[in-house]
Scaffold this active site. Sequence first.
Site, mmCIF file in Angstrom:
data_model
loop_
_atom_site.group_PDB
_atom_site.id
_atom_site.type_symbol
_atom_site.label_atom_id
_atom_site.label_comp_id
_atom_site.label_asym_id
_atom_site.label_seq_id
_atom_site.Cartn_x
_atom_site.Cartn_y
_atom_site.Cartn_z
ATOM 1 N N LYS A 1 6.914 -5.611 -6.235
ATOM 2 C CA LYS A 1 6.665 -6.869 -6.929
ATOM 3 C C LYS A 1 5.610 -6.671 -8.008
ATOM 4 O O LYS A 1 5.745 -7.174 -9.124
ATOM 5 C CB LYS A 1 6.224 -7.957 -5.929
ATOM 6 C CG LYS A 1 7.381 -8.556 -5.170
ATOM 7 C CD LYS A 1 6.965 -9.440 -3.995
ATOM 8 C CE LYS A 1 6.184 -10.663 -4.351
ATOM 9 N NZ LYS A 1 6.116 -11.625 -3.213
ATOM 10 N N ASP B 1 5.898 -16.121 -4.131
ATOM 11 C CA ASP B 1 6.681 -16.134 -2.910
ATOM 12 C C ASP B 1 8.151 -16.187 -3.307
ATOM 13 O O ASP B 1 8.532 -17.000 -4.147
ATOM 14 C CB ASP B 1 6.294 -17.348 -2.060
ATOM 15 C CG ASP B 1 6.663 -17.114 -0.619
ATOM 16 O OD1 ASP B 1 6.467 -15.992 -0.130
ATOM 17 O OD2 ASP B 1 7.184 -18.040 0.020
ATOM 18 N N GLY C 1 13.979 -4.682 -0.566
ATOM 19 C CA GLY C 1 14.497 -5.848 0.159
ATOM 20 C C GLY C 1 16.009 -5.984 0.063
ATOM 21 O O GLY C 1 16.766 -5.034 0.319
ATOM 22 N N ASP D 1 17.872 -6.245 -2.484
ATOM 23 C CA ASP D 1 18.454 -5.790 -3.759
ATOM 24 C C ASP D 1 19.818 -5.106 -3.609
ATOM 25 O O ASP D 1 20.710 -5.334 -4.440
ATOM 26 C CB ASP D 1 17.480 -4.849 -4.497
ATOM 27 C CG ASP D 1 16.386 -5.607 -5.228
ATOM 28 O OD1 ASP D 1 16.519 -6.840 -5.391
ATOM 29 O OD2 ASP D 1 15.392 -4.982 -5.633
ATOM 30 N N LYS E 1 16.467 -4.758 -14.072
ATOM 31 C CA LYS E 1 16.280 -5.871 -13.115
ATOM 32 C C LYS E 1 15.397 -6.944 -13.759
ATOM 33 O O LYS E 1 15.604 -8.138 -13.570
ATOM 34 C CB LYS E 1 15.666 -5.361 -11.796
ATOM 35 C CG LYS E 1 15.536 -6.469 -10.742
ATOM 36 C CD LYS E 1 14.913 -6.023 -9.438
ATOM 37 C CE LYS E 1 14.627 -7.210 -8.531
ATOM 38 N NZ LYS E 1 13.807 -6.903 -7.361
ATOM 39 N N ARG F 1 12.218 -13.291 -10.469
ATOM 40 C CA ARG F 1 10.774 -13.045 -10.656
ATOM 41 C C ARG F 1 10.405 -13.024 -12.133
ATOM 42 O O ARG F 1 9.400 -13.586 -12.533
ATOM 43 C CB ARG F 1 10.397 -11.715 -9.979
ATOM 44 C CG ARG F 1 8.933 -11.324 -10.068
ATOM 45 C CD ARG F 1 8.550 -10.302 -9.027
ATOM 46 N NE ARG F 1 8.835 -10.788 -7.691
ATOM 47 C CZ ARG F 1 9.872 -10.361 -6.947
ATOM 48 N NH1 ARG F 1 10.669 -9.409 -7.375
ATOM 49 N NH2 ARG F 1 10.091 -10.894 -5.759
HETATM 50 P P1 ITT Z 1 3.725 -10.527 -0.690
HETATM 51 O O1 ITT Z 1 2.637 -9.648 -0.189
HETATM 52 O O2 ITT Z 1 3.635 -10.777 -2.169
HETATM 53 O O3 ITT Z 1 3.911 -11.830 0.097
HETATM 54 P P2 ITT Z 1 6.380 -9.888 0.410
HETATM 55 O O4 ITT Z 1 7.120 -8.574 0.429
HETATM 56 O O5 ITT Z 1 6.014 -10.509 1.727
HETATM 57 O O6 ITT Z 1 5.091 -9.672 -0.512
HETATM 58 P P3 ITT Z 1 7.848 -12.318 -0.323
HETATM 59 O O7 ITT Z 1 7.265 -13.045 0.839
HETATM 60 O O8 ITT Z 1 7.772 -12.949 -1.668
HETATM 61 O O9 ITT Z 1 7.237 -10.844 -0.470
HETATM 62 O O10 ITT Z 1 9.380 -11.980 -0.109
HETATM 63 C C1 ITT Z 1 10.016 -12.111 1.127
HETATM 64 C C2 ITT Z 1 11.106 -11.109 1.275
HETATM 65 O O11 ITT Z 1 12.202 -11.459 0.435
HETATM 66 C C3 ITT Z 1 10.722 -9.689 0.864
HETATM 67 O O12 ITT Z 1 10.124 -9.011 1.925
HETATM 68 C C4 ITT Z 1 12.090 -9.108 0.499
HETATM 69 O O13 ITT Z 1 12.740 -8.648 1.645
HETATM 70 C C5 ITT Z 1 12.815 -10.311 -0.068
HETATM 71 N N1 ITT Z 1 12.712 -10.311 -1.542
HETATM 72 C C6 ITT Z 1 11.838 -10.992 -2.310
HETATM 73 N N2 ITT Z 1 12.018 -10.717 -3.615
HETATM 74 C C7 ITT Z 1 13.024 -9.828 -3.670
HETATM 75 C C8 ITT Z 1 13.660 -9.121 -4.703
HETATM 76 O O14 ITT Z 1 13.285 -9.238 -5.964
HETATM 77 N N3 ITT Z 1 14.628 -8.280 -4.367
HETATM 78 C C9 ITT Z 1 15.029 -8.107 -3.098
HETATM 79 N N4 ITT Z 1 14.479 -8.707 -2.057
HETATM 80 C C10 ITT Z 1 13.477 -9.566 -2.331
#
Ligand code: ITT
Length: 196
Positions: free
Chosen positions: A13, A70, A146, A148, A168, A174
């Site tokens: 991210k 988020d 994640g 993707d 992407k 995002r």
């Molecule tokens: P933070 O520390 O920023 O909270 P995080 O990995 O927990 O990081 P989120 O809560 O925003 O991030 O995202 C939740 C889940 O959703 C993340 O663990 C991924 O599995 C999925 N996800 C979020 N954005 C994604 C993306 O761009 N591509 C693929 N999966 C994504």
Amino acid sequence: MKEIYFITHNTHKFKEAAEIAKGHKIPIKWIDIEYEEIQADDLEDIALASCKKLIEIKPELKNKHFFIEDAGLFIESLNGFPGPYSAYIFQTIGNEGILDLMKSKENKAAYFKSVIAFFVNGNIKLFVGKTEGTIITEKRGAKGFGFDPIFLPADEALTFAEMSLTTKNLYSHRQKSLREMFTSLTAFENKKIFGE
Ligand code: ITT
């Protein structure tokens, strides 16, 4: 000159955001904190609560400009699941689990949503980005993170995991919320924020 910080525990991210920020000539810095999110039905409430909680547990953040983000995957035929529970669901059943749940579903429509909570000049502003697409039947690609490998953005031939970070960043949820945030920093706001 005050810096803008992105608080996230997720390297992917941060890298995606850093590239967008660079394009807007507003460099960002990374603060790696793993924080616990509240459980709520929508990402806006979660982002807002996380931002407030961070200020509470780290009062020094009050003197900084920072944002958190988020995100979640919302699948239409699963009534929006995993949505706000995306992190937990990814850790538990993962992509294979989602593919299993989708086997019997004809409707493959899904979207990714990103909500940014930006703490600036003592206020919290929210920015939202959404990307529509479909869940494919088998994982494709090894880039990104994640969900993707199972998400194909609408009208595209490649999944997010088959795209380079730069590609992407042309399509993702995002980049939409980030671009909104960066463009909202108008020349006037820039002056105020950076004291130039
Ligand atoms: P933070 O520390 O920023 O909270 P995080 O990995 O927990 O990081 P989120 O809560 O925003 O991030 O995202 C939740 C889940 O959703 C993340 O663990 C991924 O599995 C999925 N996800 C979020 N954005 C994604 C993306 O761009 N591509 C693929 N999966 C994504």
